[in-house]
Design a protein around this motif. Structure first.
Motif, mmCIF file in Angstrom:
data_model
loop_
_atom_site.group_PDB
_atom_site.id
_atom_site.type_symbol
_atom_site.label_atom_id
_atom_site.label_comp_id
_atom_site.label_asym_id
_atom_site.label_seq_id
_atom_site.Cartn_x
_atom_site.Cartn_y
_atom_site.Cartn_z
ATOM 1 N N ILE A 314 -44.141 82.619 22.110
ATOM 2 C CA ILE A 314 -44.338 82.861 20.674
ATOM 3 C C ILE A 314 -45.203 84.101 20.515
ATOM 4 O O ILE A 314 -46.007 84.427 21.387
ATOM 5 N N ASP A 315 -45.020 84.801 19.413
ATOM 6 C CA ASP A 315 -45.833 85.979 19.127
ATOM 7 C C ASP A 315 -47.316 85.593 19.092
ATOM 8 O O ASP A 315 -47.686 84.605 18.442
ATOM 9 N N THR A 316 -48.160 86.369 19.775
ATOM 10 C CA THR A 316 -49.588 86.031 19.889
ATOM 11 C C THR A 316 -50.269 85.997 18.525
ATOM 12 O O THR A 316 -51.148 85.158 18.282
ATOM 13 N N LYS A 317 -49.869 86.882 17.640
ATOM 14 C CA LYS A 317 -50.483 86.906 16.298
ATOM 15 C C LYS A 317 -50.223 85.588 15.565
ATOM 16 O O LYS A 317 -51.139 85.011 14.962
ATOM 17 N N TYR A 318 -48.988 85.107 15.642
ATOM 18 C CA TYR A 318 -48.650 83.831 15.017
ATOM 19 C C TYR A 318 -49.396 82.689 15.694
ATOM 20 O O TYR A 318 -49.890 81.764 15.039
ATOM 21 N N GLN A 319 -49.494 82.764 17.017
ATOM 22 C CA GLN A 319 -50.195 81.744 17.798
ATOM 23 C C GLN A 319 -51.663 81.652 17.354
ATOM 24 O O GLN A 319 -52.193 80.550 17.149
ATOM 25 N N VAL A 320 -52.312 82.785 17.181
ATOM 26 C CA VAL A 320 -53.709 82.831 16.748
ATOM 27 C C VAL A 320 -53.846 82.250 15.337
ATOM 28 O O VAL A 320 -54.798 81.520 15.044
ATOM 29 N N GLU A 321 -52.889 82.551 14.471
ATOM 30 C CA GLU A 321 -52.922 81.999 13.103
ATOM 31 C C GLU A 321 -52.878 80.476 13.132
ATOM 32 O O GLU A 321 -53.606 79.808 12.395
ATOM 33 N N ARG A 322 -52.013 79.926 13.989
ATOM 34 C CA ARG A 322 -51.902 78.466 14.099
ATOM 35 C C ARG A 322 -53.193 77.862 14.649
ATOM 36 O O ARG A 322 -53.645 76.813 14.179
ATOM 37 N N ILE A 323 -53.772 78.500 15.648
ATOM 38 C CA ILE A 323 -55.044 78.033 16.217
ATOM 39 C C ILE A 323 -56.126 78.036 15.134
ATOM 40 O O ILE A 323 -56.888 77.078 14.983
ATOM 41 N N ASN A 324 -56.179 79.123 14.369
ATOM 42 C CA ASN A 324 -57.183 79.243 13.308
ATOM 43 C C ASN A 324 -57.035 78.146 12.253
ATOM 44 O O ASN A 324 -58.034 77.620 11.756
ATOM 45 N N GLN A 325 -55.792 77.815 11.912
ATOM 46 C CA GLN A 325 -55.551 76.753 10.932
ATOM 47 C C GLN A 325 -56.155 75.432 11.406
ATOM 48 O O GLN A 325 -56.802 74.722 10.635
ATOM 49 N N VAL A 326 -55.920 75.112 12.685
ATOM 50 C CA VAL A 326 -56.430 73.856 13.246
ATOM 51 C C VAL A 326 -57.954 73.868 13.280
ATOM 52 O O VAL A 326 -58.604 72.888 12.907
ATOM 53 N N ILE A 327 -58.536 74.983 13.710
ATOM 54 C CA ILE A 327 -59.998 75.101 13.790
ATOM 55 C C ILE A 327 -60.626 74.935 12.406
ATOM 56 O O ILE A 327 -61.567 74.154 12.225
ATOM 57 N N ARG A 328 -60.115 75.684 11.435
ATOM 58 C CA ARG A 328 -60.689 75.607 10.076
ATOM 59 C C ARG A 328 -60.587 74.193 9.509
ATOM 60 O O ARG A 328 -61.556 73.653 8.962
ATOM 61 N N GLY A 329 -59.392 73.599 9.627
ATOM 62 C CA GLY A 329 -59.179 72.262 9.074
ATOM 63 C C GLY A 329 -60.102 71.231 9.696
ATOM 64 O O GLY A 329 -60.711 70.419 8.992
ATOM 65 N N TRP A 330 -60.246 71.279 11.027
ATOM 66 C CA TRP A 330 -61.057 70.278 11.733
ATOM 67 C C TRP A 330 -62.535 70.440 11.400
ATOM 68 O O TRP A 330 -63.218 69.457 11.096
ATOM 69 N N ILE A 331 -63.024 71.666 11.442
ATOM 70 C CA ILE A 331 -64.450 71.900 11.182
ATOM 71 C C ILE A 331 -64.787 71.657 9.713
ATOM 72 O O ILE A 331 -65.852 71.114 9.401
ATOM 73 N N ASN A 332 -63.899 72.027 8.816
ATOM 74 C CA ASN A 332 -64.150 71.756 7.392
ATOM 75 C C ASN A 332 -64.271 70.260 7.128
ATOM 76 O O ASN A 332 -65.057 69.832 6.287
ATOM 77 N N TYR A 333 -63.475 69.468 7.857
ATOM 78 C CA TYR A 333 -63.546 68.019 7.673
ATOM 79 C C TYR A 333 -64.839 67.445 8.261
ATOM 80 O O TYR A 333 -65.505 66.615 7.637
ATOM 81 N N PHE A 334 -65.197 67.900 9.459
ATOM 82 C CA PHE A 334 -66.354 67.328 10.161
ATOM 83 C C PHE A 334 -67.645 68.126 9.956
ATOM 84 O O PHE A 334 -68.601 67.961 10.713
ATOM 85 N N LYS A 335 -67.690 68.980 8.939
ATOM 86 C CA LYS A 335 -68.813 69.919 8.785
ATOM 87 C C LYS A 335 -70.178 69.260 8.659
ATOM 88 O O LYS A 335 -71.193 69.869 9.008
ATOM 89 N N ILE A 336 -70.237 68.001 8.178
ATOM 90 C CA ILE A 336 -71.548 67.356 8.053
ATOM 91 C C ILE A 336 -71.998 66.734 9.376
ATOM 92 O O ILE A 336 -73.112 66.225 9.479
ATOM 93 N N GLY A 337 -71.138 66.783 10.396
ATOM 94 C CA GLY A 337 -71.485 66.234 11.705
ATOM 95 C C GLY A 337 -72.243 67.233 12.558
ATOM 96 O O GLY A 337 -72.122 68.444 12.390
ATOM 97 N N TYR A 338 -73.035 66.715 13.483
ATOM 98 C CA TYR A 338 -73.772 67.569 14.422
ATOM 99 C C TYR A 338 -72.895 67.817 15.649
ATOM 100 O O TYR A 338 -72.518 66.893 16.346
ATOM 101 N N MET A 339 -72.582 69.116 15.895
ATOM 102 C CA MET A 339 -71.605 69.403 16.945
ATOM 103 C C MET A 339 -71.678 70.831 17.472
ATOM 104 O O MET A 339 -70.723 71.320 18.068
ATOM 105 N N LYS A 340 -72.773 71.535 17.239
ATOM 106 C CA LYS A 340 -72.855 72.949 17.593
ATOM 107 C C LYS A 340 -72.633 73.186 19.094
ATOM 108 O O LYS A 340 -71.871 74.063 19.496
ATOM 109 N N LYS A 341 -73.284 72.383 19.922
ATOM 110 C CA LYS A 341 -73.147 72.534 21.381
ATOM 111 C C LYS A 341 -71.709 72.262 21.809
ATOM 112 O O LYS A 341 -71.140 72.972 22.636
ATOM 113 N N LEU A 342 -71.139 71.246 21.239
ATOM 114 C CA LEU A 342 -69.749 70.878 21.530
ATOM 115 C C LEU A 342 -68.807 72.036 21.196
ATOM 116 O O LEU A 342 -67.917 72.374 21.980
ATOM 117 N N LEU A 343 -69.024 72.672 20.034
ATOM 118 C CA LEU A 343 -68.135 73.739 19.579
ATOM 119 C C LEU A 343 -68.194 74.964 20.487
ATOM 120 O O LEU A 343 -67.197 75.648 20.674
#
Length: 427
Positions: A314-343
């Motif tokens: 797959i085109d790397t640019k598209y691949q990065v966009e998909r990765i970013n979507q997952v990252i944003r969605g997950w962190i936005n949901y769990f943002k009140i959790g403590y997880m800096k070291k994990l991230l």
């Protein structure tokens, strides 16, 4: 109180248009008739008046829902029922008018599928109770809730607020419309199919009876859809509450409590998971805090792993966009959790896997040499390392790629950092 006027409001042109737009926005698969969301506009333009007339005369008959099995992250399947797109419009029109009427009656401690209420609010309320000394948890698990709702009980609860026979009749028709499983039709004598636009409201109407009972007993609880936890101050009280609440749910609501999963637990128990969160005691500060549960973390890592497969052409640019979507969605949901070291660890691993993908896509030694030179490596080293015998994984970890496809270059290319996105939210 709402007689006749209620159906008029549901079938009002503006309300139906809003419902149509919402169904289009939600997208989703076609139902048993095969009609897609894209085809819905043309159908409604030609048939809206006929639909309205059928509903007013109580001749409208919803189609069976299409049974779909969705795999759960921890194994097993969740059964969803997909209504046809035209039925989704009618259900959405019902929900838009009924939700404000019922929402005023719902408990302050119910957070699921309600306007301006989110999972984050449920977690913050839970932490407030835990840090107030109510740190024994009764974790109630309802077995196949959407499949076990008694229609007569539910309609009776709806009728206490909705005094319009046409609306009641329409709701019942959706409840008994049946399920299509491949070539077989199955009647729905109990249950409300999970997946319909009306199902979340109906589930809250049913479970509001549980909320009222818990409030009347003076118990501290948090409910999100069919996930409910009750917090008390001692183990003895927790066991007593678990027994009595289980009896109430089974006998008064006619629902089934899963006795193998319903348990008395503590916040820092690794098996304690609520809305994807776990809890831990910060002994330095003397308070409980939230964090993403280990299973949620594993699910996040798995999604990123799937998006960074070496053999995904797959085109790397598209691949990065998909990765970013997952990252944003997950962190936005769990943002009140403590997880800096994990991230930080997830960031590092994701970058390595993306380097692996890029190296694999370069394929030939000639192409690798050309790209390494473009990224600043001298010609001698570029020639030498483009012929490396190291595997893709070892190359991704080595200085060959860490000094060329640097973190800064990946960021410039568009890859967002979990840590930086987390910090940005908390800035």
């Amino acid at each position: 109180m709402y007689e006749r006027k209620l159906l008029d409001r549901i079938l009002d042109r503006d309300n139906l248009n809003r419902a149509f737009k919402q169904v289009k926005k939600n997208k989703g698969a076609a139902g048993v008739d095969g009609m897609t969301v894209e085809e819905l506009g043309g159908y409604m333009a030609l048939n809206k008046e006929e639909l309205i007339s059928q509903i007013r005369q109580r001749k409208y008959q919803p189609s069976p829902v299409l049974r779909v099995e969705i795999p759960k992250p921890n194994g097993g399947v969740r059964l969803l029922g997909i209504p046809t797109v035209k039925d989704r419009v009618i259900q959405q029109a019902l929900a838009q008018i009924l939700t404000p009427i019922f929402d005023k009656k719902f408990s302050e401690y119910s957070y699921g599928f309600r306007p301006k209420r989110y999972a984050e609010m449920a977690i913050l309320q839970t932490l407030e109770y835990l840090n107030d000394g109510h740190d024994w948890i009764v974790d109630i698990d309802l077995e196949r809730f959407f499949d076990t709702v008694n229609h007569d009980r539910l309609i009776n609860l709806v009728s206490r607020t909705v005094d319009d026979g046409d609306v009641i009749s329409l709701i019942r028709k959706f409840l008994v419309s049946g399920v299509q499983i491949e070539e077989d039709y199955k009647e729905t004598v109990i249950g409300t199919p999970q997946g319909g636009n009306l199902s979340p409201l109906l589930s809250n109407i049913m479970l509001n009876e549980l909320d009222m009972e818990l409030e009347n007993r003076g118990l501290r609880f948090v409910r999100y859809a069919d996930d409910c936890i009750i917090m008390v101050k001692s183990e003895m009280a927790a066991k007593r509450v678990m027994r009595s609440v289980t009896k109430f749910i089974n006998e008064k609501l006619g629902l089934i409590v899963n006795t193998t999963k319903t348990k008395v637990t503590r916040p820092n128990d690794p098996s304690m998971k609520f809305l994807g969160f776990g809890f831990f005691k910060d002994y330095q500060m003397g308070i409980y805090k939230a964090k993403p549960h280990q299973k949620s973390v594993e699910n996040f890592k798995y999604k990123l792993k799937q998006l960074t497969r070496k053999n995904w052409s797959i085109d790397t640019k598209y691949q990065v966009e998909r990765i970013n979507q997952v990252i944003r969605g997950w962190i936005n949901y769990f943002k009140i959790g403590y997880m800096k070291k994990l991230l930080g660890g997830i960031d590092s691993h994701t970058r390595v896997r993306l380097r692996m993908c890029i190296w694999k896509k370069w394929k030939t030694a000639k192409n690798r040499r050309k790209n390494l030179i473009k990224l600043g490596m001298n010609k001698y080293n570029a020639y030498k390392y483009s012929h490396t015998s190291k595997g893709v994984t070892r190359t991704a970890y080595s200085w060959i790629l860490t000094t060329t496809i640097t973190n800064k270059r990946l960021a410039k290319f568009g890859l967002i950092s979990c840590v930086e996105h987390y910090n940005k939210i908390h800035a």
